[in-house]
Structure formats: C-alpha cells, structure tokens
Design a protein around this motif. Sequence first.
Motif, PDB file in Angstrom:
ATOM      1  N   LYS A   1       0.833  -1.207   0.000  1.00  0.00           N
ATOM      2  CA  LYS A   1       0.000   0.000   0.000  1.00  0.00           C
ATOM      3  C   LYS A   1       0.860   1.246   0.000  1.00  0.00           C
ATOM      4  O   LYS A   1       1.918   1.291   0.632  1.00  0.00           O
ATOM      5  CB  LYS A   1      -0.909   0.010   1.234  1.00  0.00           C
ATOM      6  N   SER A   2       0.394   2.275  -0.693  1.00  0.00           N
ATOM      7  CA  SER A   2       1.058   3.572  -0.653  1.00  0.00           C
ATOM      8  C   SER A   2       0.753   4.245   0.686  1.00  0.00           C
ATOM      9  O   SER A   2      -0.279   3.990   1.307  1.00  0.00           O
ATOM     10  CB  SER A   2       0.568   4.458  -1.800  1.00  0.00           C
ATOM     11  N   THR A   3       1.660   5.109   1.113  1.00  0.00           N
ATOM     12  CA  THR A   3       1.512   5.792   2.400  1.00  0.00           C
ATOM     13  C   THR A   3       1.179   7.259   2.183  1.00  0.00           C
ATOM     14  O   THR A   3       1.844   7.949   1.404  1.00  0.00           O
ATOM     15  CB  THR A   3       2.802   5.672   3.229  1.00  0.00           C
ATOM     16  N   ILE A   4       0.147   7.720   2.876  1.00  0.00           N
ATOM     17  CA  ILE A   4      -0.284   9.111   2.770  1.00  0.00           C
ATOM     18  C   ILE A   4      -0.143   9.778   4.131  1.00  0.00           C
ATOM     19  O   ILE A   4      -0.589   9.246   5.145  1.00  0.00           O
ATOM     20  CB  ILE A   4      -1.753   9.198   2.292  1.00  0.00           C
ATOM     21  N   LEU A   5       0.492  10.945   4.122  1.00  0.00           N
ATOM     22  CA  LEU A   5       0.585  11.760   5.333  1.00  0.00           C
ATOM     23  C   LEU A   5      -0.525  12.804   5.280  1.00  0.00           C
ATOM     24  O   LEU A   5      -0.644  13.549   4.300  1.00  0.00           O
ATOM     25  CB  LEU A   5       1.954  12.448   5.401  1.00  0.00           C
ATOM     26  N   VAL A   6      -1.332  12.862   6.333  1.00  0.00           N
ATOM     27  CA  VAL A   6      -2.416  13.840   6.420  1.00  0.00           C
ATOM     28  C   VAL A   6      -2.097  14.804   7.558  1.00  0.00           C
ATOM     29  O   VAL A   6      -1.934  14.388   8.706  1.00  0.00           O
ATOM     30  CB  VAL A   6      -3.786  13.156   6.682  1.00  0.00           C
ATOM     31  N   VAL A   7      -1.994  16.094   7.218  1.00  0.00           N
ATOM     32  CA  VAL A   7      -1.661  17.117   8.218  1.00  0.00           C
ATOM     33  C   VAL A   7      -2.833  18.087   8.324  1.00  0.00           C
ATOM     34  O   VAL A   7      -3.100  18.861   7.397  1.00  0.00           O
ATOM     35  CB  VAL A   7      -0.374  17.879   7.830  1.00  0.00           C
ATOM     36  N   ASP A   8      -3.533  18.057   9.451  1.00  0.00           N
ATOM     37  CA  ASP A   8      -4.697  18.922   9.646  1.00  0.00           C
ATOM     38  C   ASP A   8      -4.946  19.046  11.149  1.00  0.00           C
ATOM     39  O   ASP A   8      -4.872  18.052  11.878  1.00  0.00           O
ATOM     40  CB  ASP A   8      -5.931  18.334   8.941  1.00  0.00           C
ATOM     41  N   ASP A   9      -5.257  20.258  11.597  1.00  0.00           N
ATOM     42  CA  ASP A   9      -5.461  20.453  13.042  1.00  0.00           C
ATOM     43  C   ASP A   9      -6.913  20.272  13.463  1.00  0.00           C
ATOM     44  O   ASP A   9      -7.267  20.520  14.622  1.00  0.00           O
ATOM     45  CB  ASP A   9      -4.954  21.839  13.470  1.00  0.00           C
TER      46      ASP A   9
ATOM     47  N   LYS B   1      -0.746   8.197   7.814  1.00  0.00           N
ATOM     48  CA  LYS B   1      -0.080   8.804   8.964  1.00  0.00           C
ATOM     49  C   LYS B   1      -0.819  10.110   9.240  1.00  0.00           C
ATOM     50  O   LYS B   1      -0.783  11.040   8.425  1.00  0.00           O
ATOM     51  CB  LYS B   1       1.397   9.077   8.670  1.00  0.00           C
ATOM     52  N   LEU B   2      -1.517  10.182  10.353  1.00  0.00           N
ATOM     53  CA  LEU B   2      -2.338  11.343  10.685  1.00  0.00           C
ATOM     54  C   LEU B   2      -1.603  12.225  11.688  1.00  0.00           C
ATOM     55  O   LEU B   2      -1.172  11.752  12.749  1.00  0.00           O
ATOM     56  CB  LEU B   2      -3.684  10.898  11.257  1.00  0.00           C
ATOM     57  N   VAL B   3      -1.465  13.515  11.361  1.00  0.00           N
ATOM     58  CA  VAL B   3      -0.739  14.459  12.209  1.00  0.00           C
ATOM     59  C   VAL B   3      -1.615  15.679  12.419  1.00  0.00           C
ATOM     60  O   VAL B   3      -2.168  16.235  11.450  1.00  0.00           O
ATOM     61  CB  VAL B   3       0.594  14.866  11.562  1.00  0.00           C
ATOM     62  N   ASN B   4      -1.750  16.130  13.676  1.00  0.00           N
ATOM     63  CA  ASN B   4      -2.685  17.228  13.949  1.00  0.00           C
ATOM     64  C   ASN B   4      -2.029  18.595  14.133  1.00  0.00           C
ATOM     65  O   ASN B   4      -2.696  19.561  14.477  1.00  0.00           O
ATOM     66  CB  ASN B   4      -3.531  16.897  15.195  1.00  0.00           C
TER      67      ASN B   4
ATOM     68  N   LEU C   1      -9.492  14.808  10.121  1.00  0.00           N
ATOM     69  CA  LEU C   1      -8.596  13.657  10.197  1.00  0.00           C
ATOM     70  C   LEU C   1      -9.395  12.359  10.255  1.00  0.00           C
ATOM     71  O   LEU C   1      -9.053  11.371   9.579  1.00  0.00           O
ATOM     72  CB  LEU C   1      -7.691  13.765  11.430  1.00  0.00           C
ATOM     73  N   HIS C   2     -10.467  12.352  11.064  1.00  0.00           N
ATOM     74  CA  HIS C   2     -11.305  11.147  11.182  1.00  0.00           C
ATOM     75  C   HIS C   2     -11.991  10.830   9.863  1.00  0.00           C
ATOM     76  O   HIS C   2     -12.036   9.663   9.438  1.00  0.00           O
ATOM     77  CB  HIS C   2     -12.344  11.343  12.289  1.00  0.00           C
ATOM     78  N   LEU C   3     -12.507  11.873   9.194  1.00  0.00           N
ATOM     79  CA  LEU C   3     -13.202  11.671   7.920  1.00  0.00           C
ATOM     80  C   LEU C   3     -12.262  11.124   6.852  1.00  0.00           C
ATOM     81  O   LEU C   3     -12.602  10.179   6.128  1.00  0.00           O
ATOM     82  CB  LEU C   3     -13.822  12.999   7.463  1.00  0.00           C
TER      83      LEU C   3
ATOM     84  N   LEU D   1      -2.582  18.263   2.903  1.00  0.00           N
ATOM     85  CA  LEU D   1      -2.097  19.332   3.769  1.00  0.00           C
ATOM     86  C   LEU D   1      -3.126  20.455   3.931  1.00  0.00           C
ATOM     87  O   LEU D   1      -3.616  21.019   2.946  1.00  0.00           O
ATOM     88  CB  LEU D   1      -0.801  19.895   3.165  1.00  0.00           C
ATOM     89  N   ASP D   2      -3.452  20.766   5.181  1.00  0.00           N
ATOM     90  CA  ASP D   2      -4.304  21.910   5.495  1.00  0.00           C
ATOM     91  C   ASP D   2      -3.461  23.183   5.403  1.00  0.00           C
ATOM     92  O   ASP D   2      -2.232  23.135   5.485  1.00  0.00           O
ATOM     93  CB  ASP D   2      -4.886  21.744   6.901  1.00  0.00           C
ATOM     94  N   VAL D   3      -4.120  24.333   5.230  1.00  0.00           N
ATOM     95  CA  VAL D   3      -3.395  25.605   5.146  1.00  0.00           C
ATOM     96  C   VAL D   3      -3.390  26.324   6.489  1.00  0.00           C
ATOM     97  O   VAL D   3      -2.342  26.706   7.013  1.00  0.00           O
ATOM     98  CB  VAL D   3      -4.002  26.522   4.065  1.00  0.00           C
ATOM     99  N   MET D   4      -4.567  26.516   7.055  1.00  0.00           N
ATOM    100  CA  MET D   4      -4.663  27.312   8.289  1.00  0.00           C
ATOM    101  C   MET D   4      -4.398  26.445   9.514  1.00  0.00           C
ATOM    102  O   MET D   4      -5.275  25.732  10.001  1.00  0.00           O
ATOM    103  CB  MET D   4      -6.050  27.960   8.371  1.00  0.00           C
TER     104      MET D   4
END
Length: 379
Positions: A7-15, A34-37, A20-22, A57-60
């Motif tokens: 499987k490919s790995t995706i990094l999700v960055v969102d506060d 990989k979920l990072v807040n 993140l759950h969705l 990647l989230d902006v704000m």
Amino acid sequence: MDKLNEKSTILVVDDTPDILHLVMELLKDEYNLKLVNNPKKAVDLLNTKFKIDLILLDVMMPGINGYELCKMIKKNPHYMQTPVIFLTALEKTSDIVNGFECGAVDYVTKPFIPEVLKARVKTHIELKELHDAMLRDIQEKEEMLYKQSRMTTLGEMFENVTHQWKQPLSIINMSCSVQKINYDFGELDIKEMMETVDSVISEVDYLTQTINDFRDFARNDIEKESFDIRDLFAHAVEILSYRFTRTFIEIHNNIDSFIYCSYKNYIIQILINILNNAVDVLEENGNEKYIKAESTLKNNEIIIKICDSGGGIKMDNVDYAFEKYVTTKEKKMDSGLGLYMCRQIMQKKLGGKISAYNTAEGACFELIFPIVQEDLLEC
C-alpha cells in the motif's frame, strides 16, 4: 510483502480532528495513513525520512501554515518529488494560485466531496508510481552507461598496457639471449651477468607496476582514499605514455601538490577520457603538440585546468559536447558517451563540476572538485 501489493503511504496534516477522522475512514482501506494534527509533528516526521507517497495538507494551522510547510517539503531532497494536495477551506483564486506556487499538485476545498477526494488521491498516487518507475528505469540505464563507459576506459588502458609491455619484454628477451650465447661460447662474465639480472629485475618491476595500475583501476571504488592530485594526473599520463611518446606530445604538469580525499578511480577515468580526446585531436594536428595542466585553490574548491594545442572543439556551443551521444571526433567511430559520462561522474559521484571552453590554441577542460572537511576526516 510484494512491492506490487504494498500500500502507498499518505501523510495527512490537519489540526481539525473531524477532518482527520473523515479522511481516515475514507482512505484507510486502500492506503497506509499517517495522521498528524499540527505542523510541528509533521516536520519531526519528515526529518526521519519516513517513506511517504503523498501528502494531504491543510493551510490554516497554528505556528507553521500549510503554505510554509509545503515550501519546506519542496526544499527537502527526500520529499521534493512527493505530491502535495492542499485540503483547505480557503477557496479564493489567490489562495489556490498561492498553493500551486508553493509546489502543490492539486487543491481541494472544504467541505469536499468524498468521491472527488478519493479520485484525486488515486490519480496522484498513480502518477507518483509512474514517476518512480520511470526514475528507476532512468537510473538503471544510467548505471549501465557507467559500466559501459568504465569498460571502454578499461579497454583503452589494456591497449596501452600491452604496448608498454613490448619494450620491456624485448629488453628482457634480448638480455637473456645475450647471456645464453655468452654461456654457450664459454664467455660468461659474472659482472656483466649481474648487470643483466639487475636490468631484468628493473624491467619486471616496471611490468608489475603497469599490471597493478590496470588491476587497481579494474576494482570498484568502494571507499574514498587520500592521494596527491598532482601525482594522480602524472599517473594518468603514465598509463597513456605510449600514446604520448608515439605522437610526440609534450606534457606540462603544473598542478600543485595537494592531498585530496575522494574516489580516485572515478577521477582517473575522467582524466584518461580528457587526455585520450586530446591525443586523438593532436594526432591529426601538425602544429606544436602539447597538453598543459594547472591547478588553483579557491573557495573550498580545487580547480584543475587541462588545455591542449589541438585547435579547439568544433562546435558553436562547446557545452553541447557533454550531451549524450554527441561526439567531438570527426573521423573516428565514437559512441559520444565519453564526455557525457565525465559530467555524470563528476556531478553524481564526485559532487563536482566539469566544463569546457576554447582558446586560441585549443580546448580547455575545467574540473572543479569540492574540498569537504568531512571527507578529509574520513580518509
């Protein structure tokens, strides 16, 4: 696990925890996530060189915003080719343009349509896999060219070794024959015989040295080693001495003595290629024949210039001589890979630069080698 099924790995960055759950529920079956807040945690993860195939990647976000983080990602050699998709509530045209200018490959606004996000992620993952496959293919072909270029240099060295062996072998044969004749006629002189033995030993030492030169170059460069850059140039000249002597070419080694730490055989390969090219041109040139080499130290670099009197490279743009399959030789069969591989070796193996220019007398090659303190400590 088979790479094809990995499987490919995706990094999700969102506060935002809900986002993140969705995203996790939406993508967890098809990808490793990989979920990072917060962006600080993302930076820490990226510093570990963790394998990541795509970044959402989230902006704000607090501290470092998404645009700044994206710029940091694109400056990181390990992740500069990793696709970044902005996933944000900012939807102004200026925000979207800013995202692309930071290096993102796509921009999805919140609230997003799940099917749209999945489709875009799938597309960019596939593009990344295609890019990686193409890159591997290019690297494999480049490695084949390295080996082909090395074998060509080995062939040229072997040809010169065999020519250099002819005279010593002739001397040994003649000396031994004379002593045998003297013995047969009862005229053997002990003093003369000892002088002959000393001469034979000297010639055998020379033969041993030439074969050692060939053997040393044939081995692969595994570790860096210390050597005198002036002596290395002299060594390359010695390897090709048969060609220089036959063509009556004068060699001026004005390189200053300098202890350098690097992969010696790669530099020998570059020097032999440049010197061989010069001889090829000078063989057809009836004017004064010479090759001059000199060095300078500047800004933590050692610069070697090798110039000849062959009339120069017959191209409007001299730098074109370093392109693949372009040859500078007019009347000879040539692959056009010699100077191309010199530049590849210089840039990718030695971390240096190579360029060329013409003077009134002929062509000049400039080799720039970085002086790295860490390398000196290694050696």
